[in-house]
Design an enzyme around this catalytic site. Structure first.
Site, PDB file in Angstrom:
ATOM      1  N   HIS A 516      -8.699   3.096   6.280  1.00 17.59           N
ATOM      2  CA  HIS A 516      -9.020   4.489   5.999  1.00 17.59           C
ATOM      3  C   HIS A 516      -8.502   5.391   7.111  1.00 17.59           C
ATOM      4  O   HIS A 516      -9.226   6.210   7.661  1.00 17.59           O
ATOM      5  CB  HIS A 516     -10.530   4.643   5.803  1.00 17.59           C
ATOM      6  CG  HIS A 516     -11.060   3.777   4.702  1.00 17.59           C
ATOM      7  ND1 HIS A 516     -12.394   3.525   4.506  1.00 17.59           N
ATOM      8  CD2 HIS A 516     -10.412   3.108   3.727  1.00 17.59           C
ATOM      9  CE1 HIS A 516     -12.543   2.733   3.457  1.00 17.59           C
ATOM     10  NE2 HIS A 516     -11.357   2.455   2.966  1.00 17.59           N
TER      11      HIS A 516
HETATM   12  C1  LIG Z   1      -8.016  -4.198   1.790  1.00 18.89           C
HETATM   13  C2  LIG Z   1      -8.111  -2.738   1.456  1.00 18.89           C
HETATM   14  C3  LIG Z   1      -9.206  -2.244   0.753  1.00 18.89           C
HETATM   15  C4  LIG Z   1      -9.290  -0.877   0.459  1.00 18.89           C
HETATM   16  N1  LIG Z   1     -10.358  -0.436  -0.260  1.00 18.89           N
HETATM   17  C5  LIG Z   1     -10.467   0.883  -0.530  1.00 18.89           C
HETATM   18  C6  LIG Z   1     -11.562   1.366  -1.300  1.00 18.89           C
HETATM   19  O1  LIG Z   1     -12.413   0.604  -1.749  1.00 18.89           O
HETATM   20  N2  LIG Z   1     -11.626   2.703  -1.543  1.00 18.89           N
HETATM   21  C7  LIG Z   1     -10.707   3.579  -1.047  1.00 18.89           C
HETATM   22  O2  LIG Z   1     -10.841   4.792  -1.280  1.00 18.89           O
HETATM   23  N3  LIG Z   1      -9.648   3.141  -0.343  1.00 18.89           N
HETATM   24  C8  LIG Z   1      -9.511   1.821  -0.078  1.00 18.89           C
HETATM   25  N4  LIG Z   1      -8.434   1.373   0.618  1.00 18.89           N
HETATM   26  C9  LIG Z   1      -7.433   2.373   1.051  1.00 18.89           C
HETATM   27  C10 LIG Z   1      -6.520   2.716  -0.119  1.00 18.89           C
HETATM   28  O3  LIG Z   1      -5.896   1.560  -0.582  1.00 18.89           O
HETATM   29  C11 LIG Z   1      -5.515   3.773   0.327  1.00 18.89           C
HETATM   30  O4  LIG Z   1      -6.241   4.929   0.738  1.00 18.89           O
HETATM   31  C12 LIG Z   1      -4.562   4.217  -0.764  1.00 18.89           C
HETATM   32  O5  LIG Z   1      -4.125   3.151  -1.541  1.00 18.89           O
HETATM   33  C13 LIG Z   1      -3.399   4.950  -0.097  1.00 18.89           C
HETATM   34  O6  LIG Z   1      -2.472   5.402  -1.077  1.00 18.89           O
HETATM   35  P1  LIG Z   1      -1.117   6.078  -0.597  1.00 18.89           P
HETATM   36  O7  LIG Z   1      -0.317   6.336  -1.813  1.00 18.89           O
HETATM   37  O8  LIG Z   1      -1.423   7.214   0.294  1.00 18.89           O
HETATM   38  O9  LIG Z   1      -0.407   4.999   0.342  1.00 18.89           O
HETATM   39  P2  LIG Z   1       0.108   3.524   0.051  1.00 18.89           P
HETATM   40  O10 LIG Z   1      -0.686   2.848  -0.975  1.00 18.89           O
HETATM   41  O11 LIG Z   1       0.213   2.869   1.388  1.00 18.89           O
HETATM   42  O12 LIG Z   1       1.563   3.738  -0.539  1.00 18.89           O
HETATM   43  C14 LIG Z   1       2.640   4.090   0.286  1.00 18.89           C
HETATM   44  C15 LIG Z   1       3.858   3.343  -0.190  1.00 18.89           C
HETATM   45  O13 LIG Z   1       4.966   3.819   0.557  1.00 18.89           O
HETATM   46  C16 LIG Z   1       5.828   2.742   0.848  1.00 18.89           C
HETATM   47  N5  LIG Z   1       6.615   3.109   2.016  1.00 18.89           N
HETATM   48  C17 LIG Z   1       6.167   3.324   3.267  1.00 18.89           C
HETATM   49  N6  LIG Z   1       7.194   3.661   4.075  1.00 18.89           N
HETATM   50  C18 LIG Z   1       8.297   3.676   3.302  1.00 18.89           C
HETATM   51  C19 LIG Z   1       9.667   3.965   3.572  1.00 18.89           C
HETATM   52  N7  LIG Z   1      10.078   4.314   4.780  1.00 18.89           N
HETATM   53  N8  LIG Z   1      10.552   3.878   2.551  1.00 18.89           N
HETATM   54  C20 LIG Z   1      10.146   3.542   1.290  1.00 18.89           C
HETATM   55  N9  LIG Z   1       8.850   3.261   1.001  1.00 18.89           N
HETATM   56  C21 LIG Z   1       7.946   3.335   1.989  1.00 18.89           C
HETATM   57  C22 LIG Z   1       4.885   1.574   1.093  1.00 18.89           C
HETATM   58  O14 LIG Z   1       5.530   0.329   0.926  1.00 18.89           O
HETATM   59  C23 LIG Z   1       3.789   1.829   0.068  1.00 18.89           C
HETATM   60  O15 LIG Z   1       4.020   1.151  -1.133  1.00 18.89           O
HETATM   61  C24 LIG Z   1      -8.292   0.016   0.899  1.00 18.89           C
HETATM   62  C25 LIG Z   1      -7.180  -0.487   1.590  1.00 18.89           C
HETATM   63  C26 LIG Z   1      -7.088  -1.843   1.871  1.00 18.89           C
HETATM   64  C27 LIG Z   1      -5.897  -2.341   2.596  1.00 18.89           C
END
Ligand SMILES: Cc1cc2nc3c(=O)[nH]c(=O)nc-3n(C[C@H](O)[C@H](O)[C@H](O)COP(=O)(O)OP(=O)(O)OC[C@H]3O[C@@H](n4cnc5c(N)ncnc54)[C@H](O)[C@@H]3O)c2cc1C
Ligand code: SF4
Length: 589
Positions: A516
């Protein structure tokens, strides 16, 4: 040699929750969207089939779905005067990689932030006076209110088929829900998950203390569900292999289980995987992004992809690093407090309290990602801080998430850590233990920030992101106080042993706490205090939008994804409704 590609309307970098939401909303608006993701393609049918998906060693311990620290780590230090070193294995947090990002292996707790979280500085100033806010605390308002985001929270909950019980519908408090939540436009789309026995003990204990327990809102579908995008989710099997795993039943809402079917059928959408974006191409004089540069991670070839609009959806670390590596905006300087990129990096403080019962069978192996019972009485500013030496708080939950054998072996304090006694105590308590968690707020501090490491580079030759982070006095005082409340609940539950585990000493980057993280590209009222405006539009490049928890000016006492997703829907609405008609700054600088 860099190869030039044909322009597209929109490039979305990263295909987790925020990238998938943006891609879906902008294709709906008629724009041609190319999503570029550094990791592999994934879908439930081929990637998460039984029985191999139940492999704790492969997915949980060896972190198969996560970012590979061997090729692209971050460096870490506790204070600006320390030397940062690259971490060799992700521990405290587990960044995602591949289609779905972290949303593939998340738990699914889907909380909204409190209305006061969205205007924290104003709220604390009005209630306690500006002098009470410590000098080091660099908190600020979001500049987007809870009421503005409410329809977008509701939209995300509908997409995920969240299982829960509303506590406040249009101002009317609902029995059995969270009475502290902001007014909602309606009930959750699915009924709550079936509570575990441990959840029921928590509900009774907390209720006996006069608190307000409610079922945790979970993106694990309590029944088969079809979302507004036409995606079908199965009913949760309570398999206990949710966080760190994919879901073979498609009962967990993930970016690809909920939005993938619609995106796949959309002619204007393309996804490119195993392509690492190294730079945003930036025309400083024109204050515009012209596209992105990426490296095909299989061939090593480099491409320039021109685009009319660039969206960074690469989570907190990726968004901040891309801005810094691309020279867009002024990096934050902790000495002077000037600059904004990398500022207000936050995490969370999460002490736990274990409870052991001689007489209760809790069967911890039956669990679901977001299954839990929660009290919000001690979160945010839901209680009076006038006579306390801290601000903030956290929810207290008893989650029934997993009892997987490698990681879950609780024993009461005083048990030897190996040998015959450890074995017999492990066997005795395995089915009679549960853990309570304090999901603590983290209010930004002048000394916690992100920048580029001057010494270490990743496999692509880019400087590592350097994380400078430690808990503050406010964090420690708050966490100890709320943990005391958790212990009271444990005693009210009738536990034989109540074992609070405070977070002592420096922040430990090796032990998992949560993923988080937030900040680094925060939103605000002006370029002097923020990287992006209230529509997540970059102040220095009007066709560059930086989405996700990187925009939070500080972190709340909740899991962040619903708030990050709601903000992304809000930004997408601004792009589709206003920006494409008149491509210019949506807020005057
Ligand atoms: C084990 C675990 C449990 C969790 N449980 C919860 C929960 O219960 N509730 C909750 O609210 N949140 C939870 N979270 C957090 C939640 O998963 C994240 O807040 C959310 O998925 C983030 O979404 P996002 O799109 O911002 O980022 P991400 O899901 O990280 O997506 C970003 C994407 O960008 C890609 N990327 C990064 N850099 C580059 C680059 N330079 N070039 C191309 N691609 C790139 C990555 O590969 C990734 O696929 C949990 C996380 C984990 C790890
Ligand atoms: S607990 Fe439920 S939602 Fe999570 S992986 Fe198992 S079946 Fe899927």
């Amino acid at each position: 040699m860099v190869q030039q590609l044909k322009p597209v309307d929109v490039v979305v970098v990263g295909l987790g929750w925020t990238g998938a939401i943006m891609a879906r909303e902008l294709t709906k608006a008629g724009l041609e969207v190319l999503a570029i993701e550094r990791g592999p393609d994934r879908d439930a049918a081929s990637s998460f089939a039984l029985p191999s998906i139940r492999d704790e060693l492969r997915y949980s311990i060896r972190q198969e779905l996560m970012q590979d620290a061997k090729t692209d780590p971050v460096s870490f230090r506790h204070r600006p005067t320390d030397e940062a070193l690259p971490i060799r294995r992700f521990g405290a947090f587990l960044p995602g990689d591949g289609v779905g990002g972290m949303g593939t292996h998340w738990n699914g707790n889907t909380f909204r932030f409190l209305p006061t979280d969205h205007r924290l500085k104003s709220h604390l100033t009005e209630r306690y006076g500006a002098a009470r806010i410590p000098d080091y605390m660099t908190i600020q308002d979001w500049d987007v209110s809870y009421d503005e985001l409410e329809p977008h929270y509701a939209k995300f909950e509908a997409v995920c088929g969240v299982s829960g019980k509303a506590g406040n519908i249009r101002g009317a408090i609902q029995a059995g829900g969270n009475p502290f939540e902001g007014p909602r436009s309606g009930e959750y789309p699915n009924k709550p998950l079936t509570p575990s026995h441990a959840n029921e003990l928590f509900r009774k204990g907390a209720g006996d203390l006069g608190l307000h327990p409610f079922p945790a809102p979970a993106s694990n579908s309590s029944a088969p569900y079809t979302n507004p995008e036409g995606a079908k989710l199965g009913g949760c099997q309570y398999c206990g292999h949710c966080d760190r795993f994919g879901c073979e039943a498609d009962a967990k809402a993930t970016p690809w289980s909920t939005l993938g079917p619609a995106l796949t059928g959309e002619a204007k959408f393309r996804k490119l995987t195993q392509a690492y974006v190294s730079r945003v191409l930036y025309d400083k004089a024109a204050k515009r992004a012209t596209g992105v540069r990426y490296i095909d991670v299989r061939s090593g070839e480099t491409f320039d992809q021109p685009a009319e609009i660039v969206v960074l959806a690469t989570w907190v670390f990726g968004n901040t690093r891309l801005l810094l590596n691309s020279g867009i905006g002024t990096p934050y300087d902790p000495k002077t407090g000037s600059g904004v990129v990398g500022k207000n990096y936050c995490y969370q403080i999460q002490p736990t309290c274990e409870v052991f019962f001689e007489t209760e069978e809790l069967n911890p192996f039956m669990g679901a990602g977001g299954l839990g019972m929660v009290v919000d009485d001690f979160n945010g500013d839901n209680f009076d801080h006038s006579n306390l030496n801290f601000f903030g708080g956290g929810y207290i939950s008893l989650g029934s998430t997993n009892g997987r054998p490698i990681n879950f072996r609780p024993t009461p304090p005083g048990t030897p850590r190996w040998g015959a006694k450890w074995k017999s105590e492990t066997a005795k308590w395995y089915r009679r233990t549960a853990s309570m968690l304090v999901e603590g707020t983290n209010y930004s501090s002048r000394a916690n920030f992100l920048d580029l490491d001057p010494n270490y580079r990743n496999v692509f030759g880019d400087p590592l992101l350097r994380v400078t982070y430690n808990f503050t006095d406010n964090d420690r005082a708050m966490a100890d106080w709320v943990l005391g409340k958790a212990a009271e609940i444990g005693r009210a539950m009738g536990a034989t042993v109540v074992a609070p585990k405070p977070r002592k000493g420096d922040f430990n980057v090796t032990a998992y706490q949560s993923s988080h993280n937030s900040g680094g590209a925060i939103m605000g009222k002006s370029p002097a205090d923020s990287v992006v405006n209230r529509y997540l539009q970059h102040w220095d490049a009007h066709n560059l939008f930086v989405v996700g928890a990187s925009a939070f000016p500080q972190n709340a006492g909740y899991n962040p994804t619903a708030a990050a997703a709601a903000l992304t829907y809000w930004a997408a609405q601004a792009i589709a409704g206003a920006y494409v008609k008149h491509p210019a700054p949506l807020v005057p600088a």
